[in-house]
Scaffold this motif. Structure first.
Motif, PDB file in Angstrom:
ATOM      1  N   THR A 111       0.756  -1.196  -0.012  1.00  0.00           N
ATOM      2  CA  THR A 111       0.047  -0.054  -0.049  1.00  0.00           C
ATOM      3  C   THR A 111       0.865   1.243   0.117  1.00  0.00           C
ATOM      4  O   THR A 111       0.347   2.306  -0.065  1.00  0.00           O
ATOM      5  CB  THR A 111      -0.918  -0.005   1.283  1.00  0.00           C
ATOM      6  N   ARG A 126     -13.803   7.856   1.964  1.00  0.00           N
ATOM      7  CA  ARG A 126     -12.555   7.134   1.528  1.00  0.00           C
ATOM      8  C   ARG A 126     -11.910   7.630   0.059  1.00  0.00           C
ATOM      9  O   ARG A 126     -12.579   8.454  -0.706  1.00  0.00           O
ATOM     10  CB  ARG A 126     -13.338   5.859   1.121  1.00  0.00           C
ATOM     11  N   ASP A 141      -9.069   4.664   4.047  1.00  0.00           N
ATOM     12  CA  ASP A 141     -10.272   4.885   4.770  1.00  0.00           C
ATOM     13  C   ASP A 141     -10.369   6.396   5.097  1.00  0.00           C
ATOM     14  O   ASP A 141      -9.536   7.138   4.631  1.00  0.00           O
ATOM     15  CB  ASP A 141     -10.226   3.825   5.879  1.00  0.00           C
ATOM     16  N   VAL A 147      -5.939   0.712   3.526  1.00  0.00           N
ATOM     17  CA  VAL A 147      -6.549  -0.163   3.703  1.00  0.00           C
ATOM     18  C   VAL A 147      -6.489  -1.589   2.784  1.00  0.00           C
ATOM     19  O   VAL A 147      -6.725  -2.900   3.131  1.00  0.00           O
ATOM     20  CB  VAL A 147      -7.940  -0.142   4.149  1.00  0.00           C
ATOM     21  N   GLU A 148      -6.180  -1.115   1.644  1.00  0.00           N
ATOM     22  CA  GLU A 148      -6.225  -2.224   0.629  1.00  0.00           C
ATOM     23  C   GLU A 148      -5.458  -1.668  -0.659  1.00  0.00           C
ATOM     24  O   GLU A 148      -5.527  -0.440  -0.929  1.00  0.00           O
ATOM     25  CB  GLU A 148      -7.518  -2.770   0.124  1.00  0.00           C
ATOM     26  N   ASP A 181     -15.776  -0.470  -2.822  1.00  0.00           N
ATOM     27  CA  ASP A 181     -14.870  -1.478  -2.448  1.00  0.00           C
ATOM     28  C   ASP A 181     -13.641  -1.744  -3.400  1.00  0.00           C
ATOM     29  O   ASP A 181     -13.061  -2.669  -2.871  1.00  0.00           O
ATOM     30  CB  ASP A 181     -15.804  -2.639  -1.951  1.00  0.00           C
TER      31      ASP A 181
END
Length: 486
Positions: A111, A126, A141, A147-148, A181
């Motif tokens: 990340t 986000r 976030d 976070v991803e 997402d």
């Protein structure tokens, strides 16, 4: 050679004609103003210049400067998130340009950021960062913690934007659409030159009706894609087969369309990176409305701009090679005049004179210097640089030395004055060759750019407010080092 008297006579005639045109335009402007003042104010997003609508520039915060920012975007609060590419981070400023925070860490972790080129922020806070060198999109976030990371191993990501609850990502060969997402479920991925196909689309905007407006960068066009996936219109077209970037035919509408934004009034704002301009188009038809902006270093001007975004009557532009972002009001209305024509035919004559402006407008003069010419002659990528420049101006001696290096590069000789050159050498400690090139630049008309890799000459030219472009900056602008393998 023309005599001094004949040159003076020509200049007198030119000045007289120019003054007459200006007076006629002023008369037409006064007549138009009389009409406009009698009408209610109407906004339609047009103007002939952008610098008069400049609000402020952001260079950094607390002595920490931006470095080659590739894009900037507004969030739902009006804050400005800057993809600070050269420093591998996102920097956040409020709507007045005051520093708020930074997020993202440089590094090689999943990340971490290695070259963020775009950012989009959802209503829930986000944010989504495109890291093109890392071939990934990093999701943060609302507290700006990563976070991803979504990987793109086969098709490099180019840009990201948000449509309601949908995430829209452009890649080197098309468009992907998914949810917030990060699940990219569908899209239009089709590399090529035909309508509906793409070649490294570097930006996307979304109209009020859901239409996708795509800056199809290496196809040198904008495409409007309806919600049914059909192409509604295109503006511009790919370069003809066999022609390189130097092509200057009638179908070429952009130097390089780098990014795009849409407003709620029916207009698109397309950043033309190579020309330092913003082109305004109609969302409904793709019709060209106006070209605004100019190349330069002063506030309100651009130096190879890259990204753009719109919100609440403002546009923010990532002025990449000026190492800043700039915020403008959306240019004020000029469409009132169009509606006035049926009611006031007497305005047609002065307005027709506006058509003379593109004819009288001079192109940009690229002035060659010895240091740049040496790089061009010895670098393996010189042919691509020569094709981008198309034509250059040089002193007779420099032209004689290098004009055969690349036959497709057009050279034009420009004389200098020995007495002026001697003063420049004495005042600034320049070599004779550099002083000659600087004298040519100082006395060239219209837009002028000094091509130089000599820091001392660049420093002096900047004092005279002359734009300087280095060899490496042209390579970076062309994306030569980032070009896909053939």
């Amino acid at each position: 050679m023309a005599s001094t008297g004949s040159l003076a006579a020509r200049r007198t005639v030119i000045a007289t004609v120019a003054m007459l045109v200006i007076l006629l335009l002023l008369l037409g402007g006064l007549l138009a103003l009389n009409f406009i003042l009698r009408q209610p104010p109407v906004f339609d997003g047009r103007d002939a210049a952008v610098d008069g609508n400049w609000l402020f520039s952001i260079y950094g915060f607390e002595g920490n400067l931006l470095r080659r920012p590739a894009n900037a975007t507004f969030d739902s609060q009006g804050n400005i998130h800057v993809a600070d590419t050269g420093k591998n981070r996102i920097v956040v400023f409020d709507s007045d340009g005051a520093f708020i925070a930074t997020y993202g860490s440089p590094g090689n972790g999943p990340t971490d950021l290695t070259g963020p080129v775009d950012v989009a922020v959802a209503a829930d806070g986000r944010s989504y960062v495109i890291d093109r060198p890392g071939r990934k999109m990093v999701i943060f976030d609302p507290s700006r913690v990563p976070v991803e990371a979504i990987s793109f191993p086969d098709d490099a990501p180019m840009s990201v934007t948000i449509r309601g609850e949908e995430l829209v990502v452009t890649t080197a060969s098309g468009i992907l659409i998914g949810n917030l997402d990060g699940e990219l479920l569908m899209g239009y991925v089709d590399p090529g030159r035909e309508p509906g196909q793409f070649d490294r689309p570097n930006g996307i905007a979304i109209g009020p009706d859901g239409t996708l407006f795509v800056a199809d960068t290496l196809n040198y066009r904008v495409q409007a894609i309806g919600t049914d996936g059909e192409v509604r219109w295109t503006y511009g077209e790919p370069l003809p087969a066999g022609h390189a970037i130097r092509y200057d035919g009638p179908g070429r509408m952009f130097g390089l369309p780098a990014s795009i934004a849409a407003d709620e009034a029916g207009y698109l704002y397309v950043v033309d990176g190579l020309n330092g301009e913003i082109q305004i188009l109609e969302q409904e038809t793709g019709e060209h409305v106006e070209t605004i902006g100019d190349i330069g270093h002063e506030d309100g001007l651009f130096y190879y701009p890259d990204g753009i975004d719109y919100r609440d009557g403002r546009i923010v532009v990532a002025d990449k090679f000026n190492d800043r972002v700039q915020v403008f009001r959306v240019p004020a209305a000029a469409g009132v005049l169009d509606r006035a024509l049926p009611l006031a035919p007497w305005l047609l004559a002065p307005l027709a004179l506006l058509a003379l402006i593109p004819v009288l407008r001079r192109g940009r003069a690229n002035i060659m210097t010895p240091s740049f010419a040496d790089r061009l002659a010895t670098d393996a990528r010189g042919q691509q640089v020569a094709e981008a420049l198309k034509k250059v101006v040089a002193t007779p001696s420099l032209m004689a030395l290098h004009q055969d290096d690349y036959k497709d590069l057009k050279w034009r000789s420009r004389e200098f004055k020995d007495d002026r050159v001697a003063v420049l050498m004495d005042e600034h400690e320049l070599s004779r060759e550099n002083a000659e090139a600087l004298d040519v630049a100082l006395h060239a008309r219209g837009k002028k750019v000094l091509l130089s890799d000599d820091p001392a000459l660049a420093s002096v030219a900047t004092e005279y407010e002359i734009t300087v472009v280095t060899y490496d900056e042209i390579l970076e602008t062309l994306g030569v080092q980032d070009a896909p393998e053939v």
